[in-house]
Design a protein around this motif. Structure first.
Motif, PDB file in Angstrom:
ATOM      1  N   PHE A  57       0.811  -1.217   0.000  1.00 56.71           N
ATOM      2  CA  PHE A  57       0.000   0.000   0.000  1.00 56.71           C
ATOM      3  C   PHE A  57       0.850   1.276   0.000  1.00 56.71           C
ATOM      4  N   ILE A  60       1.419   2.256  -3.479  1.00 58.48           N
ATOM      5  CA  ILE A  60       0.203   2.767  -4.117  1.00 58.48           C
ATOM      6  C   ILE A  60      -0.066   4.205  -3.683  1.00 58.48           C
ATOM      7  N   TYR A  64      -0.213   7.856  -5.685  1.00 58.88           N
ATOM      8  CA  TYR A  64      -1.322   8.826  -5.657  1.00 58.88           C
ATOM      9  C   TYR A  64      -0.756  10.253  -5.620  1.00 58.88           C
ATOM     10  N   ILE A  68      -1.181  11.405  -9.419  1.00 61.48           N
ATOM     11  CA  ILE A  68      -2.552  11.937  -9.494  1.00 61.48           C
ATOM     12  C   ILE A  68      -2.597  13.420  -9.128  1.00 61.48           C
TER      13      ILE A  68
ATOM     14  N   PHE B 360     -14.900  10.683  -8.649  1.00 61.83           N
ATOM     15  CA  PHE B 360     -13.581  10.199  -9.079  1.00 61.83           C
ATOM     16  C   PHE B 360     -13.455   8.751  -8.590  1.00 61.83           C
ATOM     17  N   LEU B 363     -10.121   5.956  -8.824  1.00 60.97           N
ATOM     18  CA  LEU B 363      -9.064   5.876  -7.816  1.00 60.97           C
ATOM     19  C   LEU B 363      -9.207   4.605  -6.990  1.00 60.97           C
ATOM     20  N   TRP B 366      -8.400   1.510  -9.057  1.00 59.20           N
ATOM     21  CA  TRP B 366      -6.938   1.414  -9.242  1.00 59.20           C
ATOM     22  C   TRP B 366      -6.284   0.851  -7.970  1.00 59.20           C
ATOM     23  N   PHE B 367      -6.661   1.409  -6.824  1.00 59.86           N
ATOM     24  CA  PHE B 367      -6.100   0.941  -5.555  1.00 59.86           C
ATOM     25  C   PHE B 367      -6.367  -0.567  -5.376  1.00 59.86           C
TER      26      PHE B 367
END
Lengths: 487, 487
Positions: A57, A60, A64, A68, B360, B363, B366-367
């Motif tokens: 995590f 990930i 972000y 993003i 959104f 997200l 994707w996670f």
């Protein structure tokens, strides 16, 4: 991810969010309000297929921030004045976080009684907050309110219910469905035209005049109705707007009511998506024609997720007669039957919206109404209106800019207006003016046209916008205006 | 609430959520899976209007635990076997939490480029995860995928696009809109009938036979098409199902394809809302007719928010030709025009769905795909299928219960079937059986009917369900079955 890893990652996410909002509050200058990326920026940065094995995590969440964040337009930025505001409050984030953790599709009362019952209660709270007539309360047992995804869904549902009522009153219309007409005005949000496309029905956009501040007048409506009906067309619904997108115009609902006295088959849906929230302040009631809403509306929608402090999605829709809604939308196959549903002792909200499943959205609305209270809402609305008084006064005091319509609540529409230019030349000039403004990263604005005049919209509503942001924004506007005029 | 108060309240919320899931994992027996409240429980516990002044967050969150929790049905409970599963994973909660904090309505690319671009990319990831044909990838530039709220929205959109295509091919149909017909089967989810109500179009439910395991056959389709067309009706779309709600049936898409060779004007929408996720496991491809999907579907939908580990809402919709979608839904008023949109260099997702604004949602998808990886998804799906093999074997080994249809993935449909009873008597008996089961608070199941036979559904999919929960559930079923037979 196990429970303890979630505990840690969740707290990290909360810290990230708190840090983001802290920065928007004290150091917003370091964040470009408009995203700086170009189309296609993300494709080369992300693999073209999901990983075979799960990833950590930490990786990930780092992505972000890395991938993003640069691609965001910051709608909470104090220099965001484009479109309409999109709400965010900590209370709403927390309410939605709790609801995320207890997913329940909410289509029947028994899916989770709390979800249905809280929605019925807070929709009455919201109706009271906005001074809507008691006929719209769920507790009336006749009218009622429910949460929808967007104002487009709300309008679509209202039109479907209106069509159902019309067809019941006029069974002879069935072979002529193509003669049904949805009425909007030229200022109605695109949700009206879109509903027409989705439903395969004609839409007629009634004209409005600049001298009426772009509001629908009764005479226009009456004339169109007589014209259409004598030509065999069947207008059955009017989408009236309280606070149009382009200029914040308010259709004249008192005149609409009078015009419809001879045409009771026309359903009135009031789209107050943006401005409806301002009804929490009694001083807006006359401008927003609350008396008209309360006497003529068959349905009314406002979006708490715009100016109303509740994060998307939270569109509130009230109807004067809930049976007209459920008659149009009720489908109960065997696998959805329940004891309480069959007995009619509960609301089954699936019959109040387009889909079957729905989020537990009432939780965030409840959290926000409690966290802010009626006075908190009023303060929030009044602050934006005051800031717009400042902005519009600054515009009026120049000799090169003009307001194209009277300031409406927290929205101003303006343009460059040097002397002695033709309409076309003015439009070309203002288009160039907006092109300059739209390439800047330190201010976000949008453009529109009003009866053919190109203009620029300035909509206030982000929670962190203060007087200094308005003065800064005005300086930018003026600087770009002068540069365009010099060129 | 200021940033620091949010930091504290947010961490408290994360702890609350972690504690809730820890309890569901190790002490679920202490939580009744079905809510214990009666209709109207909440009204006397909550004031009838919002407070005038804002309240303390500690009070609000305490009320969440005190008033809301008892009114929940726990869809994540390991003894939840009703309807279909509704997904929850920590990765999805975190993804949605981050997205909550950066509200962006996502209607244009420029609203937040990251939201549009990530959605286009992860929809391709999801298509690859499920072995969909490359024609459905966004990267194909022709087909493409987008995130919708629910399978109902997805089907409605597909039907609207199908109608638009049909009307373009058959302009002479316009005066006869009432002759347009949507095809479903008697086993199609109620979304088919609801779309018909919303759009004001006829729906014809084709019959399916028990001996075909409730799947649509080509012959039935062909016969209906010939019948309707010679009577002047215009079937223009078929909603085929991969994994029906009542029994998990899979329509025979190979035969559908053959039957439609003479009727190319019929759009095929594949509703794989529940079962579609299982396509991540290659061993399901034959049963779920992947080859047929890939060759005949004009559009296909699956809900990651059901069995696919992503919290509601996350309905994935792919189309073979995106221009047919945008032709049906594109409305671009002046205030929504952008430089990149005008140039056609970006996707503006508002033209791919019913509304304007959208969350959104990519997200969280994707996670989850990163957190679990392809193998994580397969493990999750295979585990539920294995547990259902156990449950269905236990049922088959009794002499008082029978399976009404073959077990389908993680769904079994069964009933009490003692010897020598008429069909009506069997239905009465099973209705009494289900009434007993439905009043229990330690197991959640739902009922349905299959071609007139009353039966009980057992759907597995909650992440914490293990073999011991299946054995416990079976004991309860058997105990209630014996009690009903004795009575």
């Amino acid at each position: 991810m196990d429970v303890e890893a979630f505990r840690q990652a969740g707290k990290q996410a909360i810290d990230d969010i708190a840090d983001y909002y802290a920065k928007l509050g004290i150091d917003s200058g370091s964040i470009p309000v408009n995203s700086v990326v170009e189309p296609g920026y993300l494709t080369p940065l992300i693999p073209d297929a999901p990983p075979q094995e799960g990833e950590d995590f930490a990786t990930i969440s780092a992505d972000y921030h890395r991938l993003i964040m640069p691609g965001l337009t910051h709608w909470q930025h104090p220099a965001f004045f484009a479109y309409f505001p999109t709400a965010s409050s900590f209370e709403a984030i927390l309410g939605d976080l709790y609801s995320l953790a207890i997913p329940t599709p909410g289509f029947n009362w028994s899916c989770s009684p709390a979800a249905t019952e809280l929605e019925a209660i807070v929709m009455d709270w919201a109706a009271k907050l906005l001074f809507l007539d008691a006929a719209f309360y769920n507790s009336s047992g006749v009218g009622g309110g429910s949460l929808q995804t967007t104002a487009s869904d709300s309008a679509l549902i209202a039109i479907v219910a209106a069509r159902e009522r019309y067809m019941a009153l006029h069974p002879e219309a069935t072979p002529e469905l193509t003669n049904l007409v949805i009425y909007v005005t030229t200022q109605t949000h695109s949700l009206g035209l879109k509903a027409g496309k989705v439903l395969g029905l004609q839409v007629r956009a009634l004209e409005v005049r600049a001298e009426d501040n772009y509001a629908l007048k009764g005479e226009t409506l009456e004339q169109a109705l007589n014209e259409d009906k004598s030509a065999g067309r069947r207008p059955f619904v009017l989408i009236a707007t309280v606070g149009t997108t382009s200029s914040g115009a308010v259709d004249d609902l008192t005149e609409v009511e009078a015009a419809l006295r001879q045409h009771p088959e026309v359903w009135v849906h009031v789209d107050a998506a943006w401005a409806g929230i301002a009804l929490c302040c009694p001083e807006t009631h006359e401008t927003l024609r609350l008396t008209g809403i309360n006497s003529v509306a068959d349905s009314i929608c406002t979006n708490f997720h715009k100016w109303g402090l509740v994060n998307f999605d939270c569109s509130t829709l009230w109807v004067r007669d809930r049976r007209l809604l459920t008659a149009a939308l009720d489908i109960t196959p065997p696998f959805l039957r329940t004891t309480h549903g069959d007995a009619g002792t509960v609301i089954d909200y699936r019959n109040w919206h387009l889909a079957l499943g729905r989020r537990f959205r009432s939780l965030k609305l409840w959290f926000v109404m409690r966290g802010f209270g009626v006075e908190g809402f009023r303060k929030h609305i009044r602050q934006a209106i005051q800031l717009n008084e400042l902005f519009s006064t600054l515009v009026k005091n120049t000799d090169i800019l003009e307001l194209v319509a009277p300031p409406s609540l927290a929205l101003s529409v303006f343009r460059l207006a040097p002397l002695d230019l033709t309409k076309d030349a003015l439009n070309t000039l203002n288009s160039a003016f907006y092109q300059r403004l739209s390439t800047r990263k330190d201010i976000a604005l949008t453009q529109t046209t009003l009866n053919g005049a190109y203009c620029i919209r300035f909509a206030i509503g982000a929670a962190r916008t203060t007087e200094s942001h308005i003065r800064d924004a005005f300086s930018i506007v003026l600087e770009e205006a002068r540069t365009v005029l010099d060129a």
